[in-house]
Design a protein around this motif. Structure first.
Motif, short mmCIF file in Angstrom:
data_model
loop_
_atom_site.label_atom_id
_atom_site.label_comp_id
_atom_site.label_asym_id
_atom_site.label_seq_id
_atom_site.Cartn_x
_atom_site.Cartn_y
_atom_site.Cartn_z
N ILE A 71 0.91 -1.47 -0.03
CA ILE A 71 -0.07 0.29 0.40
C ILE A 71 1.53 1.49 0.31
O ILE A 71 0.88 2.51 -1.00
N LEU A 72 1.44 1.52 0.66
CA LEU A 72 2.86 2.66 1.66
C LEU A 72 3.65 2.88 -0.47
O LEU A 72 3.50 3.41 -0.76
N ASP A 73 3.73 1.60 -1.21
CA ASP A 73 4.65 1.24 -2.50
C ASP A 73 3.58 1.84 -3.43
O ASP A 73 3.82 2.95 -4.02
N ILE A 74 2.12 1.39 -3.67
CA ILE A 74 1.26 2.35 -4.76
C ILE A 74 1.79 3.32 -4.07
O ILE A 74 1.40 4.65 -5.37
N CYS A 75 1.08 4.15 -3.08
CA CYS A 75 1.30 5.69 -2.35
C CYS A 75 2.02 6.36 -2.89
O CYS A 75 2.10 7.17 -3.39
N ILE A 76 3.50 6.05 -2.35
CA ILE A 76 4.78 6.97 -3.44
C ILE A 76 4.37 6.49 -4.37
O ILE A 76 5.10 7.62 -5.15
N PHE A 80 4.62 10.43 -6.75
CA PHE A 80 5.50 11.16 -7.55
C PHE A 80 5.63 10.51 -8.36
O PHE A 80 5.82 11.68 -9.92
N ASN A 81 3.75 10.87 -8.86
CA ASN A 81 3.76 10.55 -10.67
C ASN A 81 4.46 9.98 -10.94
O ASN A 81 4.86 10.34 -11.99
N CYS A 152 4.85 18.14 -3.93
CA CYS A 152 4.13 16.61 -4.43
C CYS A 152 3.80 15.73 -2.90
O CYS A 152 2.97 15.80 -3.02
N GLY A 153 4.23 16.67 -1.87
CA GLY A 153 4.15 16.41 -0.91
C GLY A 153 4.43 15.13 0.14
O GLY A 153 3.67 14.61 0.90
#
Length: 194
Positions: A71-76, A80-81, A152-153
């Motif tokens: 989940i965190l990997d996909i969030c990153i 980062f787009n 990007c946040g």
């Protein structure tokens, strides 16, 4: 203009997810899973976090709920787009950005525990400069990286002391874990000090 994120009440979560999810049979299940993931990862329950988790849900048909690191990997990837970076030929690649953030997290961890892993803008820019000097493949300057990370946040400024932190503790921990996979000496130092 400052933007503040506040935790949502249950009714606000219900309204927000109902507007974003088209399948009414899944709304309760998805809502419960979002709350569960936020509690497990200690993420705030705000519009920003819920939007990100809904985006992951909508883009994925696999169940990432069983693997929180995924989940965190996909969030990153989303923050980062990743797709835009890969397609646009920017001065810094996606993997390079992850390495920079991992190095930044390591420096914050090793040198700034007394400030709850926050750094001044000058310190962060100095760390970014050092990382660029150590990596000949980076053709971008430290201010461009700093501005990208803020825009990007991934990192944010804390208003009370004007220091910078990773937006979510989960991001900080993700990049520390990423750094441990790349730097065995760092991993050993953490294991020894635990």
């Amino acid at each position: 203009n400052k933007l503040y994120f506040h935790n949502l009440r249950r009714q606000e979560i219900v309204q927000y997810t109902e507007k974003r999810i088209h399948s009414s049979s899944q709304i309760n299940q998805i809502r419960k899973k979002i709350v569960e993931i936020c509690k497990q990862l200690e993420l705030p329950l705000n519009y920003w976090t819920i939007s990100l988790l809904l985006l992951i849900h909508n883009k994925s048909r696999e169940s990432y709920a069983k693997n929180l690191f995924s989940i965190l990997d996909i969030c990153i990837d989303e923050i980062f787009n990743k797709k835009a970076i890969l397609l646009s030929g920017t001065k810094i690649g996606f993997e390079q950005l992850k390495k920079v953030c991992a190095g930044l997290a390591q420096r914050m961890f090793e040198r700034h525990s007394s400030t709850v892993y926050s750094v001044s803008q000058d310190e962060m820019i100095s760390y970014l400069h050092d990382m660029i000097e150590e990596n000949d493949r980076l053709t971008i300057n430290e201010m461009e990286i700093f501005n990208y990370l803020v825009n990007c946040g991934i990192i944010k400024e804390k208003f009370e002391d004007r220091r910078f932190v990773f937006r979510l503790n989960g991001f900080f921990e993700y990049f520390l874990a990423y750094q441990m996979t790349k730097d065995p000496a760092f991993k050993e130092s953490i294991i020894e000090n635990d």
